[in-house]
Write a protein that holds these residues in place. Structure first.
Motif, PDB file in Angstrom:
ATOM      1  N   HIS A 144      35.710   4.090  20.758  1.00 51.78           N
ATOM      2  CA  HIS A 144      34.260   4.222  20.675  1.00 51.78           C
ATOM      3  C   HIS A 144      34.028   5.743  20.637  1.00 51.78           C
ATOM      4  CE1 HIS A 144      29.997   3.861  22.129  1.00 51.78           C
ATOM      5  NE2 HIS A 144      30.037   2.944  21.177  1.00 51.78           N
TER       6      HIS A 144
ATOM      7  N   ARG B 168      29.993  10.925  14.144  1.00 49.94           N
ATOM      8  CA  ARG B 168      30.168   9.487  14.367  1.00 49.94           C
ATOM      9  C   ARG B 168      29.962   8.717  13.051  1.00 49.94           C
ATOM     10  NH1 ARG B 168      29.599   4.991  13.469  1.00 49.94           N
ATOM     11  NH2 ARG B 168      29.048   3.212  14.766  1.00 49.94           N
TER      12      ARG B 168
ATOM     13  N   HIS C 254      29.406  -6.429  12.982  1.00 48.90           N
ATOM     14  CA  HIS C 254      29.422  -5.810  14.319  1.00 48.90           C
ATOM     15  C   HIS C 254      28.253  -6.231  15.194  1.00 48.90           C
ATOM     16  CE1 HIS C 254      30.905  -3.072  17.362  1.00 48.90           C
ATOM     17  NE2 HIS C 254      29.640  -2.844  17.648  1.00 48.90           N
TER      18      HIS C 254
ATOM     19  N   HIS D  82      30.694  -0.653  11.103  1.00 51.81           N
ATOM     20  CA  HIS D  82      29.276  -0.325  11.332  1.00 51.81           C
ATOM     21  C   HIS D  82      29.131   1.184  11.399  1.00 51.81           C
ATOM     22  CE1 HIS D  82      31.102  -0.340  15.300  1.00 51.81           C
ATOM     23  NE2 HIS D  82      30.031   0.154  15.860  1.00 51.81           N
TER      24      HIS D  82
ATOM     25  N   GLU E  84      36.356  -3.042  19.944  1.00 48.70           N
ATOM     26  CA  GLU E  84      35.791  -1.713  19.701  1.00 48.70           C
ATOM     27  C   GLU E  84      36.279  -0.793  20.811  1.00 48.70           C
ATOM     28  OE1 GLU E  84      31.475  -1.280  20.050  1.00 48.70           O
ATOM     29  OE2 GLU E  84      31.554   0.184  18.420  1.00 48.70           O
TER      30      GLU E  84
ATOM     31  N   HIS F  90      33.601   4.889  14.282  1.00 51.55           N
ATOM     32  CA  HIS F  90      33.639   5.747  15.476  1.00 51.55           C
ATOM     33  C   HIS F  90      34.781   6.756  15.519  1.00 51.55           C
ATOM     34  CE1 HIS F  90      30.372   4.128  17.941  1.00 51.55           C
ATOM     35  NE2 HIS F  90      30.753   2.902  17.602  1.00 51.55           N
TER      36      HIS F  90
ATOM     37  N   ASP G 255      24.909  -4.019  14.026  1.00 50.43           N
ATOM     38  CA  ASP G 255      24.966  -3.424  15.366  1.00 50.43           C
ATOM     39  C   ASP G 255      23.651  -3.609  16.130  1.00 50.43           C
ATOM     40  OD1 ASP G 255      26.060  -2.102  17.512  1.00 50.43           O
ATOM     41  OD2 ASP G 255      25.946  -0.098  16.641  1.00 50.43           O
TER      42      ASP G 255
HETATM   43 ZN   LIG Z   1      29.798   0.991  17.791  1.00 54.55          ZN
END
Ligand SMILES: [Zn+2]
Length: 340
Positions: free
Chosen positions: A138, A214, A17, A203, A111, A182, A271
């Motif tokens: 997201h 999350r 990611h 991620h 994403e 997410h 990320d």
């Molecule tokens: Zn993200």
């Protein structure tokens, strides 16, 4: 020790990611951004494959989402054409070839399904353009489902929409890896219930160390493990506290997943986005802090050039070479082989 790190690095590292397309899009007036701003760090960190995520910022929603997504892919094609060290890969075979030719493979991911609206046919178009992984949301809600919020409870109790369910089925049929990063807990369960292939979380972090919806709970980690899926560990949400945002805590997340489902189930999804964050005005940083959270960048793991520090830490923490190779690349390669 140095030779051992060298050997482990040499096989190439896979990070699933990275918010590259959005940055290329914002810099679209310029040429050779990929070669000038990203290649040196990717090379220094022995990166072999990067999952590059099409992501649409709020200000482009809803009307410009499709156009901006297509423009982001256009930048990827133009930039990789200008710098042949990179190859956009659409299959496991392409990834293998890129490794052999010592190129950096880019795997295009999405994403948030906002660019599709509710038009399932557009998935086919993005597939043809190279999109090979799909995270439905997201943090926000969209036509497919709802994101997990950055708090320990309070995400929508709703699962996927009818469109979201169709999208997941179509991804699985086409060979677009389904990414659970997410998604809210209800959506997570829905996706598990309508798919059979190994699922990924590209991620994320474990709720044991950062308890927000999350991130993922132990139960969710075990569900991914039962599917022989893989979880990529995020570097910017390892702890809510700055002082605990360390490389050791990053490895704690890896270890926690490995303890629950084995080293076959854990990999990398760094990320890194300090390069974007640092370009933002204070007002945008404040908005992110209010809406989601303040990212905590790990001092010695803040860009792709730092991967050697991680490899050294994994050795120090007692992982075997075989385990480290799985974490750094082997597990994602297995997913590519099964899906692409
Ligand atoms: Zn993200």
């Amino acid at each position: 020790m140095e030779q051992r790190i060298e050997r482990l690095q040499a096989g190439g590292i896979i990070d699933l990611h990275f918010d590259l397309p959005m940055d290329l899009y914002e810099k679209r007036e310029r040429e050779n951004v990929l070669a000038a701003e990203f290649l040196p760090e990717l090379k220094a960190g022995n990166i072999g494959v990067v999952g590059v995520a099409i992501y649409i910022e709020d200000r482009y929603l809803p009307d410009a989402a499709l156009r901006v997504a297509l423009d982001q892919i256009a930048r990827l094609f133009a930039e990789t054409q200008a710098c042949p060290t990179f190859a956009i890969c659409k299959s496991y075979h392409d990834v293998e070839k890129a490794f052999k030719e010592d190129k950096i493979a880019l795997l295009v991911t999405m994403e948030g399904a906002e660019p599709l609206g509710t038009d399932l046919d557009l998935l086919r178009i993005f597939y043809e353009l190279g999109v090979r992984s799909m995270g439905l949301t997201h943090a926000r809600s969209n036509e497919a489902g709802h994101g997990g919020i950055f708090a320990s409870s309070g995400s929508s109790k709703e699962g996927l929409t009818e469109f979201g369910r169709d999208l997941v089925r179509e991804c699985e049929a086409l060979g677009v890896i389904i990414d659970l990063a997410h998604i809210n807990p209800a959506g997570f369960n829905d996706i598990l219930s309508i798919t059979t292939k190994p699922l990924i979380v590209s991620h994320t972090n474990v709720r044991r160390y950062y308890d927000i919806e999350r991130n993922i709970s132990d139960d969710q980690i075990e569900m991914i493990g039962e599917r022989h899926g893989v979880i990529g560990i995020n570097s910017v949400l390892v702890s809510p506290n700055e002082e605990e945002s360390t490389l050791d805590r990053y490895v704690d997340h890896i270890e926690h997943v490995a303890n629950l489902i084995g080293t076959d189930g854990v990999a990398i999804g760094f990320d890194f986005f300090e390069f974007i964050y640092s370009q933002w005005p204070e007002s945008a940083k404040k908005e992110l802090a209010e809406k989601l959270t303040t990212p905590q960048f790990i001092p010695d793991l803040r860009s792709h050039s730092h991967t050697r520090n991680l490899t050294r830490k994994l050795v120090e923490r007692g992982f075997s070479d075989e385990e480290i190779e799985k974490i750094l690349r082997g597990n994602w390669l297995r997913i590519f082989e099964e899906w692409l």
